[in-house]
Design a protein around this motif. Structure first.
Motif, short mmCIF file in Angstrom:
data_model
loop_
_atom_site.label_atom_id
_atom_site.label_comp_id
_atom_site.label_asym_id
_atom_site.label_seq_id
_atom_site.Cartn_x
_atom_site.Cartn_y
_atom_site.Cartn_z
N UNK A 129 0.65 -1.13 0.27
CA UNK A 129 -0.30 0.46 -0.19
C UNK A 129 0.64 1.47 -0.11
N UNK A 130 2.34 1.08 0.16
CA UNK A 130 2.78 2.64 0.44
C UNK A 130 3.54 2.94 -0.66
N UNK A 131 3.80 1.58 -1.78
CA UNK A 131 3.92 1.63 -3.05
C UNK A 131 3.27 2.73 -4.36
N UNK A 132 3.46 3.40 -5.13
CA UNK A 132 2.35 3.90 -5.84
C UNK A 132 1.24 3.54 -6.92
N UNK A 133 1.98 2.49 -6.49
CA UNK A 133 0.57 1.96 -6.88
C UNK A 133 -0.03 1.19 -6.19
N UNK A 134 -0.02 0.92 -4.49
CA UNK A 134 -0.66 0.82 -3.79
C UNK A 134 -1.75 2.32 -3.19
N UNK A 135 -0.98 3.20 -3.06
CA UNK A 135 -1.20 4.35 -3.16
C UNK A 135 -2.40 5.14 -4.07
N UNK A 136 -1.95 4.78 -5.41
CA UNK A 136 -3.64 5.34 -5.72
C UNK A 136 -4.87 4.16 -6.57
N UNK A 137 -4.12 3.34 -5.62
CA UNK A 137 -5.67 2.19 -5.39
C UNK A 137 -6.50 2.91 -4.56
N UNK A 138 -6.17 3.51 -3.30
CA UNK A 138 -7.25 4.50 -2.66
C UNK A 138 -7.20 5.55 -3.32
N UNK A 139 -6.13 6.22 -3.64
CA UNK A 139 -7.24 7.83 -4.23
C UNK A 139 -8.21 7.96 -5.09
N UNK A 140 -7.84 6.31 -5.86
CA UNK A 140 -8.82 6.85 -7.15
C UNK A 140 -10.09 6.78 -6.93
N UNK A 141 -10.53 6.87 -5.71
CA UNK A 141 -11.66 7.59 -5.39
C UNK A 141 -12.17 9.39 -5.96
N UNK A 142 -10.91 9.93 -5.76
CA UNK A 142 -10.97 10.80 -6.00
C UNK A 142 -9.98 11.32 -6.48
N UNK A 143 -9.14 11.74 -6.58
CA UNK A 143 -8.47 11.46 -8.20
C UNK A 143 -7.32 10.50 -8.99
N UNK A 144 -6.07 10.74 -10.10
CA UNK A 144 -5.95 9.96 -10.55
C UNK A 144 -4.22 10.69 -10.94
N UNK A 145 -3.65 9.77 -11.17
CA UNK A 145 -2.03 10.11 -12.00
C UNK A 145 -2.24 11.12 -12.71
N UNK A 146 -3.47 11.72 -13.73
CA UNK A 146 -3.51 13.05 -14.78
C UNK A 146 -3.56 14.44 -13.41
N UNK A 147 -4.24 13.68 -12.17
CA UNK A 147 -4.52 14.97 -11.53
C UNK A 147 -3.42 15.62 -10.30
N UNK A 148 -2.44 14.90 -10.00
CA UNK A 148 -1.66 14.96 -9.65
C UNK A 148 -0.17 14.00 -9.20
N UNK A 149 0.67 14.93 -8.43
CA UNK A 149 2.07 13.73 -8.35
C UNK A 149 2.04 13.60 -7.06
N UNK A 150 2.05 11.70 -6.66
CA UNK A 150 2.81 11.84 -5.12
C UNK A 150 4.50 12.56 -4.92
N UNK A 151 3.92 13.14 -3.40
CA UNK A 151 4.76 13.60 -2.41
C UNK A 151 5.46 12.69 -2.03
N UNK A 152 4.95 11.78 -1.23
CA UNK A 152 4.98 10.98 0.08
C UNK A 152 3.81 10.45 0.12
N UNK A 153 4.58 9.07 0.39
CA UNK A 153 3.69 7.75 0.89
C UNK A 153 3.71 6.96 1.12
N UNK A 154 3.68 6.56 3.17
CA UNK A 154 3.95 5.56 4.17
C UNK A 154 3.59 5.10 4.56
#
Length: 527
Positions: A244-269
């Motif tokens: 879940x702390x990988x980019x793929x894992x983070x985007x899997x739960x963020x997609x409710x609100x935004x996707x990779x075209x909307x933002x850049x990941x800064x940090x996930x932990x």
């Protein structure tokens, strides 16, 4: 025979708590050393919230204007229940602000931490040594010896009269002292994701911070400075925290609100949110502070604030002890109040944060609906806004003149006053040492109070209706612009307050005579 101390105080850890400790100690004129195993500020955000108490400390260090560009007001936090209805709302108090600063703020940690470090480096009596790992300590009657090791394995030691461990949740100082942590029964796996959102993404997101109190997956959305947005998302049974702390894992739960075209990941932990408090905060000449002494869930954004409160509580006590001539018993008594005050304050606030977490984290749908109904029923069917700062408790024990008086242990306000060059915040004129603040004119105070007050700190008179400014040795008389102090004194039914260097009220008085007695008693208690 042990070597004499090289420093008055040595600090292990140069994060925000360690940096503020070093800045306050250096400002107090104490020979200070701060060490850290890392050479640079961590470049990504961890803490995201601070409050007016912390900004006032930055002001006292002369850093408020430097840090302000990296801060923004915290938006209201709206809590939504099972069926998407609003069930609770936290926000800030209305102006005039009681401490002179926006009560709740979000900030960008790396540049703020860099500003704190630069300030410490510029102090003539503070040394900074980075790239050194703390490996152990020994204590004796004259001081504490810290054992250190650099990246190449070269060992060294340094002696100080006292030491403070500000070295984080996995504190080596706490471990060396054998201090255990008390578990306050909160342990949950969460994913924290910081994102830089573009204009397209911002248009999709809520206009205020949100607590999604949903049994399926509780989560928090925080509006940070600029286009910084943070999500704190609970992990479900069976989810792998590492994935879940990988980019793929983070985007899997963020997609409710935004996707990779909307933002850049800064940090996930991935984290386990805990509620832990050290059973001891002092062992001989060594103290622990910040995450070394406590950890709490982030639901009120008080993690860094708690650490800064710790290190604001201790330097003035160390200065009093190191500069005093009293015996060891009186000195130890004052230093022991650090642990008594901070441990109880942290326990009380962590319990309140846990209660907020219980609202957010209910996983049973039936119980969550009952929670929603109970909150709405208690509010009379209409959600009322609660001030975030009302949740933070006062001090309830320690170096205080309690006597059952209302107002003791609370933060004293900082008004805007009529200064010699125009409107100014009180601390910028009166300083941040001991202060005696009253609404009585100086000529109505007992004559015997003036020399006693001068030996303690600054006497501040703010009579209602006063419009000018006058000052003398260790005293000033002025008017305040917004009636903040007048309102505080009236609410507590007193005419004066004796305020500690960390801005907490030591004691209150109903008239000039009782104020004189209060100050005389205080001077007997100080080393």
């Amino acid at each position: 025979m042990n070597a004499p101390p090289d420093y008055d105080v040595a600090i292990v850890g140069f994060g925000p708590s360690g940096a503020v400790a070093a800045a306050l100690l250096g400002q107090a004129g104490l020979r200070t050393l701060v060490i850290d195993r890392t050479d640079e500020v961590y470049p990504k955000p961890r803490a995201i919230a601070l409050d007016h108490e912390i900004m006032r400390i930055f002001q006292n260090l002369g850093l408020a204007e430097t840090i302000a560009p990296f801060c923004e007001p915290f938006t209201p936090s709206e809590y939504y229940g099972v069926d998407g209805q609003l069930i609770k709302r936290l926000a800030t108090v209305e102006p005039p602000y009681p401490l002179g600063h926006t009560p709740s703020m979000v900030f960008t940690q790396p540049p703020v931490e860099a500003a704190l470090r630069a300030h410490v480096r510029a102090l003539p009596n503070a040394d900074v040594k980075l790239g050194l790992r703390f490996t152990g300590l020994e204590q004796d009657d004259a001081g504490v010896t810290l054992y250190l090791e650099d990246a190449g394995g070269q060992r060294s030691s340094v002696r100080a009269r006292y030491a403070i461990g500000c070295d984080g949740a996995s504190s080596a100082v706490r471990e060396a002292l054998g201090i255990a942590l008390e578990d306050l029964q909160f342990d949950e796996p969460w994913l924290v994701v910081d994102v830089q959102v573009n204009e397209q993404g911002l248009a999709k997101l809520p206009a205020t911070s949100v607590q999604f109190c949903e049994p399926g997956r509780p989560c928090t959305y925080v509006i940070g400075p600029g286009n910084h947005r943070r999500w704190e998302i609970s992990l479900l049974p069976g989810e792998d925290p590492a994935y879940m702390a990988t980019e793929e894992g983070a985007w899997s739960v963020l997609r409710r609100w935004i996707g990779p075209d909307d933002a850049t990941l800064w940090r996930q932990a991935s984290y386990r949110f805990h509620a832990l408090v050290a059973k001891e905060w002092r062992n001989g000449r060594v103290f622990i502070a910040g995450d070394a002494a406590h950890q709490q869930p982030p639901f009120l954004g008080q993690g860094m604030c708690q650490g800064v409160r710790d290190v604001a509580n201790l330097p003035w006590k160390l200065r009093a002890v190191l500069g005093g001539e009293a015996g060891a018993h009186l000195s130890d008594s004052l230093l022991d109040t650090y642990a008594a005050e901070r441990r109880e304050h942290v326990r009380q606030l962590t319990t309140r944060i846990k209660d907020i977490g219980a609202v957010i984290c209910e996983r049973d749908a039936g119980k969550a609906r009952a929670r929603d109904a109970a909150l709405l029923d208690a509010a009379g069917g209409q959600v009322k806004t609660q001030a975030r700062q009302d949740i933070i408790p006062p001090l309830s024990t320690g170096f205080l003149d309690m006597n059952g008086c209302e107002g003791v242990g609370k933060l004293f306000p900082q008004p805007r006053v009529h200064g010699p060059a125009g409107p100014a915040l009180l601390d910028d004129i009166a300083g941040a040492g001991w202060r005696i603040v009253t609404d009585l004119p100086i000529d109505r105070l007992p004559a015997a109070l003036l020399p006693v007050a001068a030996g303690l700190g600054m006497l501040v008179s703010l009579p209602p209706g006063e419009g000018g400014f006058a000052s003398g040795p260790h005293r000033m008389q002025s008017g305040e612009a917004d009636g903040v102090v007048a309102g505080w004194l009236a609410r507590h039914g007193v005419r004066a307050a004796v305020v500690r260097p960390d801005h907490y009220v030591y004691g209150v008085a109903a008239d000039g005579g009782s104020l004189l007695a209060l100050v005389e008693n205080l001077k007997q208690r100080l080393p």
